[in-house]
Design a protein around this motif. Structure first.
Motif, PDB file in Angstrom:
ATOM      1  N   LEU A  96       0.858  -1.186   0.000  1.00 26.25           N
ATOM      2  CA  LEU A  96       0.000   0.000   0.000  1.00 26.25           C
ATOM      3  C   LEU A  96       0.891   1.232   0.000  1.00 26.25           C
ATOM      4  O   LEU A  96       1.443   1.620   1.028  1.00 26.25           O
ATOM      5  CB  LEU A  96      -0.911  -0.010   1.220  1.00 26.25           C
ATOM      6  N   ARG A 140      -5.138  -9.631  -1.769  1.00 26.42           N
ATOM      7  CA  ARG A 140      -5.438  -8.279  -2.249  1.00 26.42           C
ATOM      8  C   ARG A 140      -4.337  -7.842  -3.203  1.00 26.42           C
ATOM      9  O   ARG A 140      -3.210  -8.327  -3.159  1.00 26.42           O
ATOM     10  CB  ARG A 140      -5.567  -7.286  -1.094  1.00 26.42           C
ATOM     11  N   PHE A 143      -1.538  -1.340  -4.121  1.00 20.63           N
ATOM     12  CA  PHE A 143      -2.156  -0.041  -4.359  1.00 20.63           C
ATOM     13  C   PHE A 143      -1.063   1.023  -4.415  1.00 20.63           C
ATOM     14  O   PHE A 143      -0.301   1.176  -3.464  1.00 20.63           O
ATOM     15  CB  PHE A 143      -3.152   0.304  -3.249  1.00 20.63           C
ATOM     16  N   ARG A 145      -0.668   5.074  -5.175  1.00 20.51           N
ATOM     17  CA  ARG A 145      -1.470   6.287  -5.290  1.00 20.51           C
ATOM     18  C   ARG A 145      -1.285   6.893  -6.683  1.00 20.51           C
ATOM     19  O   ARG A 145      -0.172   7.129  -7.140  1.00 20.51           O
ATOM     20  CB  ARG A 145      -1.038   7.295  -4.226  1.00 20.51           C
ATOM     21  N   ARG A 149      -5.956   0.459 -10.665  1.00 21.61           N
ATOM     22  CA  ARG A 149      -6.339  -0.497  -9.636  1.00 21.61           C
ATOM     23  C   ARG A 149      -5.856  -1.886 -10.019  1.00 21.61           C
ATOM     24  O   ARG A 149      -6.029  -2.333 -11.148  1.00 21.61           O
ATOM     25  CB  ARG A 149      -7.860  -0.499  -9.478  1.00 21.61           C
ATOM     26  N   GLN A 350      -9.044  -1.824   2.060  1.00 20.04           N
ATOM     27  CA  GLN A 350      -8.251  -1.161   1.026  1.00 20.04           C
ATOM     28  C   GLN A 350      -9.141  -0.378   0.062  1.00 20.04           C
ATOM     29  O   GLN A 350      -8.737   0.669  -0.444  1.00 20.04           O
ATOM     30  CB  GLN A 350      -7.419  -2.189   0.265  1.00 20.04           C
ATOM     31  N   ASP A 351     -10.355  -0.868  -0.185  1.00 24.73           N
ATOM     32  CA  ASP A 351     -11.280  -0.129  -1.038  1.00 24.73           C
ATOM     33  C   ASP A 351     -11.664   1.204  -0.411  1.00 24.73           C
ATOM     34  O   ASP A 351     -11.804   2.213  -1.112  1.00 24.73           O
ATOM     35  CB  ASP A 351     -12.533  -0.965  -1.304  1.00 24.73           C
ATOM     36  N   THR A 354      -8.777   3.515  -0.878  1.00 25.96           N
ATOM     37  CA  THR A 354      -8.728   3.989  -2.258  1.00 25.96           C
ATOM     38  C   THR A 354      -9.706   5.140  -2.471  1.00 25.96           C
ATOM     39  O   THR A 354      -9.413   6.109  -3.166  1.00 25.96           O
ATOM     40  CB  THR A 354      -9.042   2.828  -3.213  1.00 25.96           C
ATOM     41  N   ARG A 355     -10.876   5.031  -1.866  1.00 28.63           N
ATOM     42  CA  ARG A 355     -11.842   6.130  -1.965  1.00 28.63           C
ATOM     43  C   ARG A 355     -11.303   7.393  -1.306  1.00 28.63           C
ATOM     44  O   ARG A 355     -11.501   8.498  -1.813  1.00 28.63           O
ATOM     45  CB  ARG A 355     -13.157   5.719  -1.298  1.00 28.63           C
ATOM     46  N   ALA A 357      -8.230   8.305  -1.081  1.00 30.07           N
ATOM     47  CA  ALA A 357      -7.236   8.906  -1.975  1.00 30.07           C
ATOM     48  C   ALA A 357      -7.919   9.604  -3.139  1.00 30.07           C
ATOM     49  O   ALA A 357      -7.489  10.670  -3.585  1.00 30.07           O
ATOM     50  CB  ALA A 357      -6.282   7.835  -2.490  1.00 30.07           C
ATOM     51  N   GLY A 358      -9.023   9.016  -3.665  1.00 25.38           N
ATOM     52  CA  GLY A 358      -9.726   9.638  -4.774  1.00 25.38           C
ATOM     53  C   GLY A 358     -10.462  10.901  -4.380  1.00 25.38           C
ATOM     54  O   GLY A 358     -10.635  11.803  -5.200  1.00 25.38           O
ATOM     55  N   LEU A 363      -4.706  10.583   3.114  1.00 25.37           N
ATOM     56  CA  LEU A 363      -4.538   9.130   3.047  1.00 25.37           C
ATOM     57  C   LEU A 363      -3.676   8.592   4.181  1.00 25.37           C
ATOM     58  O   LEU A 363      -4.008   7.544   4.749  1.00 25.37           O
ATOM     59  CB  LEU A 363      -3.973   8.736   1.685  1.00 25.37           C
TER      60      LEU A 363
END
Length: 451
Positions: A96, A140, A143, A145, A149, A350-351, A354-355, A357-358, A363
């Motif tokens: 990650l 998994r 990831f 940044r 994906r 992790q999902d 990811t959100r 970061a988006g 983060l």
């Protein structure tokens, strides 16, 4: 009959700072103790940027014991995160990346203590049979940044050259394990049992599990500890009842393992369609005096089932063990989020990161919160209740009822069915006045009315 003692090595990674300086700072402060022994922080033997927090062998068979254990582990991870920040870096999970470059991967290592060699053998073979599902549950992708994906099932195992599928063990005696080692050396060039996904440890009677990816949240690690503890309790029950875990085809096991590593929960698992029927045939053939290998070598009748369906069936089958471990639906929520959510898509911690970061959120703070939050369910519980306020709470209530009853879904259906009524209705054929051979009632005669 109590649960087995367990130990855990939690994989962590320091990014942007010297890991040796972080290790020295934490060592000076002193990590918390658990069960009278201190939690240890060590560097990975080959990747110096990777760290491992290792707990002592402790008993986690009750809700209170798990709360105490994971509170101590969460506090220890927070100490490492603080030392990493003071050194100018950040603490994250392996695979990650909080920057823009790829980072190494690692796994969470588990040890399960057994009472005797028979239980050690049964537990090894039971975990071996379920190892593809364990990989699909814990696997998994990496990831980075700002990158694409990664949809692979387990990036860590896909890139690893140090993992082998577990072998069936007819015995865990030193003589038999020496033969297994010799076979591994001859066929795979590896002479160490601990290179397998599941391996017995000679001398201390423990079982090593090293096929689970390092998780991005402490709540997911807690759920995996509960899952392994339930399987260990199942093995202990099997030994008490005088049962063993039979062999599974190595070819089928390695094929399912490869599918789980590649596709995760999207994989189609190959299973033996008629294991019980073939076992009954084998028993009949033995009674008739035929040679056993004539039946054992018969080609298996195979079919594929979705990995999510197989995981769902495994969780339902382990409800009695979860109940005896005093588990709550919040504790196993990270497992339920893989197979029970209304949308049909698995949800991992992790999902959620990811959100973050988006959405431009911080983060590093989100990662630190996920790694140190020792609540059952953690951030996943908050996300499920926020995104699925009705169905999410209903899912928790259904599983709470199941865990309180200690019965699987199938057993509860049989228990609640009224006497004399069944889904198949075998007496329907006898009740039909002039039914056909399949038991359907007769319809009206030609030119006449239904009586």
């Amino acid at each position: 009959m109590g649960a087995a003692r367990q130990a855990l090595a939690k994989g962590l990674m320091v990014q942007g700072a010297d890991p040796a300086a972080v290790l020295a700072a934490v060592s000076r402060s002193g990590l918390p103790s658990l069960g009278g022994e201190s939690i240890r922080l060590e560097q990975h033997p080959r990747r110096q940027e990777l760290l491992r927090l290792t707990t002592p062998m402790t008993w986690l068979g009750t809700r209170g014991a798990r709360r105490e254990g994971f509170d101590a582990l969460g506090y220890a991870i927070d100490m490492v995160a603080t030392a990493a920040r003071q050194a100018g870096g950040m603490l994250t999970a392996p695979g990650l990346s909080l920057g823009g470059s790829a980072v190494p991967l690692d796994g969470d290592t588990h040890w399960l203590e057994t009472a005797d060699p028979v239980e050690q053998e049964v537990l090894c073979n039971l975990l071996r049979r379920h190892s593809p599902l364990l990989i699909a549950i814990a696997g998994r992708g990496s990831f980075v940044r700002g990158g694409r994906r990664d949809r692979i099932g387990s990036r860590w195992l896909a890139d690893s050259h140090e993992h082998l599928a577990a072998r069936f063990l007819a015995s865990v005696t030193e003589r038999h394990l020496y033969r297994v080692q010799a076979e591994l050396r001859r066929r795979d060039g590896i002479s160490h049992l601990d290179r397998m996904d599941v391996a017995p440890l000679m001398g201390n009677g423990s079982v090593l599990v090293r096929c689970l990816d390092a998780q991005a949240s402490l709540a997911e690690t807690r759920a995996h500890v509960l899952l392994l503890s339930a399987l260990a309790l199942r093995a202990r029950s099997m030994v008490k009842e005088g049962r063993r875990e039979g062999p599974v085809s190595q070819r089928l096991l390695e094929e399912n393992r490869a599918r789980a590593i590649s596709d995760g929960l999207r994989a189609g698992m190959v299973e033996d369609k008629r294991p019980r029927e073939r076992e009954r045939e084998r028993e009949r053939d033995r009674d008739r005096g035929r040679r056993e290998h004539q039946v054992r070598d018969a080609p298996p009748d195979e079919r594929k089932i979705p990995a999510r369906q197989a995981v769902r069936a495994l969780l339902d089958d382990l409800v009695p063990e979860f109940s005896r471990l005093d588990a709550t639906p919040e504790e196993i929520l990270p497992l339920l989020c893989l197979v029970e959510l209304p949308g049909g898509q698995p949800l991992r911690a992790q999902d959620l990161l990811t959100r973050s970061a988006g959405n431009g959120q911080a983060l590093p703070e989100a990662v630190r919160t996920a790694l140190t939050d020792s609540r059952p369910g953690g951030l996943l519980l908050d996300a499920v209740l926020a995104e699925y306020p009705g169905s999410g709470q209903l899912m928790l209530n259904v599983w709470r009822e199941a865990l309180e009853s200690g019965l699987s879904l199938r057993a509860r259906r049989d228990h609640d069915r009224p006497p004399g009524r069944s889904g198949s209705r075998p007496d329907q054929r006898r009740r039909g006045r002039a039914g056909d051979r399949r038991g359907r009632p007769a319809g009206p005669s030609k030119g006449g009315k239904q009586q």
